[in-house]
Design a protein around this motif. Structure first.
Motif, mmCIF file in Angstrom:
data_model
loop_
_atom_site.group_PDB
_atom_site.id
_atom_site.type_symbol
_atom_site.label_atom_id
_atom_site.label_comp_id
_atom_site.label_asym_id
_atom_site.label_seq_id
_atom_site.Cartn_x
_atom_site.Cartn_y
_atom_site.Cartn_z
ATOM 1 N N LEU A 156 0.818 -1.221 0.000
ATOM 2 C CA LEU A 156 0.000 0.000 0.000
ATOM 3 C C LEU A 156 0.849 1.267 0.000
ATOM 4 N N GLY A 157 2.095 1.145 0.399
ATOM 5 C CA GLY A 157 2.991 2.294 0.371
ATOM 6 C C GLY A 157 3.928 2.285 -0.819
ATOM 7 N N ASP A 158 3.629 1.455 -1.816
ATOM 8 C CA ASP A 158 4.506 1.330 -2.982
ATOM 9 C C ASP A 158 4.649 2.667 -3.702
ATOM 10 N N LYS A 159 5.834 2.911 -4.257
ATOM 11 C CA LYS A 159 6.110 4.190 -4.921
ATOM 12 C C LYS A 159 5.341 4.347 -6.227
ATOM 13 N N LYS A 160 4.976 3.223 -6.861
ATOM 14 C CA LYS A 160 4.194 3.322 -8.100
ATOM 15 C C LYS A 160 2.750 3.640 -7.739
ATOM 16 N N PRO A 161 2.213 4.744 -8.223
ATOM 17 C CA PRO A 161 0.877 5.176 -7.775
ATOM 18 C C PRO A 161 -0.253 4.215 -8.102
ATOM 19 N N LYS A 162 -0.067 3.362 -9.132
ATOM 20 C CA LYS A 162 -1.136 2.425 -9.495
ATOM 21 C C LYS A 162 -1.240 1.254 -8.527
ATOM 22 N N THR A 163 -0.163 0.963 -7.815
ATOM 23 C CA THR A 163 -0.113 -0.288 -7.044
ATOM 24 C C THR A 163 -1.124 -0.315 -5.908
ATOM 25 N N ALA A 164 -1.152 0.709 -5.073
ATOM 26 C CA ALA A 164 -2.039 0.700 -3.899
ATOM 27 C C ALA A 164 -3.512 0.574 -4.279
ATOM 28 N N PRO A 165 -4.023 1.365 -5.235
ATOM 29 C CA PRO A 165 -5.433 1.201 -5.597
ATOM 30 C C PRO A 165 -5.767 -0.208 -6.081
ATOM 31 N N ILE A 166 -4.863 -0.807 -6.862
ATOM 32 C CA ILE A 166 -5.120 -2.153 -7.370
ATOM 33 C C ILE A 166 -5.164 -3.155 -6.217
ATOM 34 N N CYS A 167 -4.227 -3.035 -5.272
ATOM 35 C CA CYS A 167 -4.214 -3.941 -4.114
ATOM 36 C C CYS A 167 -5.511 -3.828 -3.317
ATOM 37 N N LEU A 168 -5.982 -2.617 -3.136
ATOM 38 C CA LEU A 168 -7.219 -2.403 -2.375
ATOM 39 C C LEU A 168 -8.432 -2.941 -3.134
ATOM 40 N N GLU A 169 -8.424 -2.786 -4.459
ATOM 41 C CA GLU A 169 -9.515 -3.343 -5.270
ATOM 42 C C GLU A 169 -9.554 -4.862 -5.163
ATOM 43 N N ILE A 170 -8.379 -5.487 -5.138
ATOM 44 C CA ILE A 170 -8.326 -6.953 -5.019
ATOM 45 C C ILE A 170 -8.856 -7.398 -3.662
ATOM 46 N N LEU A 171 -8.487 -6.692 -2.607
ATOM 47 C CA LEU A 171 -9.001 -7.036 -1.274
ATOM 48 C C LEU A 171 -10.523 -6.930 -1.245
ATOM 49 N N ARG A 172 -11.044 -5.873 -1.823
ATOM 50 C CA ARG A 172 -12.507 -5.703 -1.865
ATOM 51 C C ARG A 172 -13.158 -6.822 -2.665
ATOM 52 N N SER A 173 -12.575 -7.147 -3.825
ATOM 53 C CA SER A 173 -13.125 -8.242 -4.645
ATOM 54 C C SER A 173 -13.081 -9.557 -3.882
ATOM 55 N N GLY A 174 -11.994 -9.782 -3.144
ATOM 56 C CA GLY A 174 -11.869 -11.013 -2.368
ATOM 57 C C GLY A 174 -12.953 -11.133 -1.309
ATOM 58 N N ILE A 175 -13.247 -10.032 -0.639
ATOM 59 C CA ILE A 175 -14.291 -10.057 0.395
ATOM 60 C C ILE A 175 -15.656 -10.309 -0.233
ATOM 61 N N ILE A 176 -15.915 -9.654 -1.385
ATOM 62 C CA ILE A 176 -17.183 -9.879 -2.083
ATOM 63 C C ILE A 176 -17.319 -11.350 -2.486
ATOM 64 N N MET A 177 -16.229 -11.932 -2.981
ATOM 65 C CA MET A 177 -16.292 -13.312 -3.478
ATOM 66 C C MET A 177 -16.361 -14.339 -2.353
ATOM 67 N N PHE A 178 -15.447 -14.223 -1.395
ATOM 68 C CA PHE A 178 -15.268 -15.288 -0.401
ATOM 69 C C PHE A 178 -15.870 -14.957 0.966
ATOM 70 N N GLY A 179 -16.422 -13.771 1.096
ATOM 71 C CA GLY A 179 -16.937 -13.353 2.395
ATOM 72 C C GLY A 179 -15.815 -12.805 3.257
ATOM 73 N N ILE A 180 -16.179 -12.145 4.329
ATOM 74 C CA ILE A 180 -15.156 -11.478 5.141
ATOM 75 C C ILE A 180 -14.547 -12.402 6.193
ATOM 76 N N ARG A 181 -15.220 -13.491 6.519
ATOM 77 C CA ARG A 181 -14.779 -14.353 7.612
ATOM 78 C C ARG A 181 -13.333 -14.837 7.492
ATOM 79 N N PRO A 182 -12.868 -15.275 6.295
ATOM 80 C CA PRO A 182 -11.496 -15.796 6.244
ATOM 81 C C PRO A 182 -10.404 -14.730 6.199
#
Length: 266
Positions: free
Chosen positions: A157-183
């Protein structure tokens, strides 16, 4: 001596020599073992080899011998970091097919390097390659404990490339939508977001807002309160406005994809 070429050399309408199809096919056949073609220096050869591996896995179904995965597993990291953009795109397709079909224990041997390759190679690439990179990370979450990939994504999330953090956060959100928040390690995720909200990366702040809205859908406001209290007034107001506009009679949120270990037995 006059030599009649008409029987041997087809001529096109423009008068030039045409190579017969059977000669082209004969010359272009590469009958080396697939593993040799994957290691070839020519990117077009590697591209064809990645496609062949993907097709072989897709066509094999449950009858595939485990040896195909143990043999080609060590090449996963090569396929997902190819220096040629076209070959990389096809290599990611092959990796997705591999992770989908292989025993998780094989793919997870290479998980750390695969995660790094997605950030270094897929994230900066064209949209189709980026989307495949996201898919591979979600596949790695699916076949394992999501904590490993989550910790990795948070670390970027602190990566120097500005695209990296938003993409990482989008993946986390997609993961929660897909697999639920429990794991997912929710406390770690929430704790990591304060720095994002206080940072200068606008797209990352937007992605973080979308993520906490999604977390709120699953666990309510209490786990988020400390983070919300640290937000700037405008950010807090934006969050409250989004939450207030969500339908009150929305059905309970449920996972849409099973983690591999939780799939019902056929």
């Amino acid at each position: 001596t006059n030599i009649n070429m008409e029987d041997d050399a087809p001529i096109s309408a423009s008068g030039s020599y045409v190579i017969p199809d059977e000669v082209v096919k004969e010359e272009s056949v590469d009958d080396r073992p697939l593993i040799e073609k994957i290691a070839d220096k020519n990117w077009k050869t590697r591209c064809s080899a990645y496609e062949e591996l993907k097709t072989t896995i897709a066509a094999g179904g449950e009858s595939l011998p485990e040896s195909i995965f143990t043999d080609f597993g060590p090449w996963l990291t090569k396929m997902t970091s190819d220096s040629n953009a076209g070959a990389l795109d096809v290599g990611l397709d092959a990796a997705i097919a591999f992770i989908d079909s292989a025993d998780p224990s094989i793919s997870l041997n290479y998980a750390d390097k695969l995660l790094s390759n997605m950030v270094d190679k897929a994230f900066p690439a064209k949209t189709s390659t980026l989307n495949k990179g996201k898919q591979i990370i979600l596949k790695l979450i699916e076949i394992s404990d999501p904590s490993n990939a989550t910790t990795f994504l948070i670390s970027k999330l602190g990566d120097k490339k500005p695209k990296t953090a938003p993409i990482c956060l989008e993946i986390l959100r997609s993961g929660i939508i897909m697999f639920g928040i429990r794991p997912f390690p929710v406390k770690e995720i929430i704790k990591s977001l304060a720095a994002v909200f206080n940072g200068t990366n606008g797209p990352a702040r937007e992605a973080a807002m979308a993520l906490i809205v999604e977390v709120h859908r699953w666990v309510g406001q209490a786990p988020l309160q400390a983070l919300l209290d640290s937000l700037r007034t405008a950010q807090k107001s934006e969050f409250e406005k989004i939450i207030s506009e969500l339908p009150e009679d929305a059905p309970p949120v449920i996972p849409t994809v099973y983690l591999r270990k939780e799939r019902p037995k056929p």
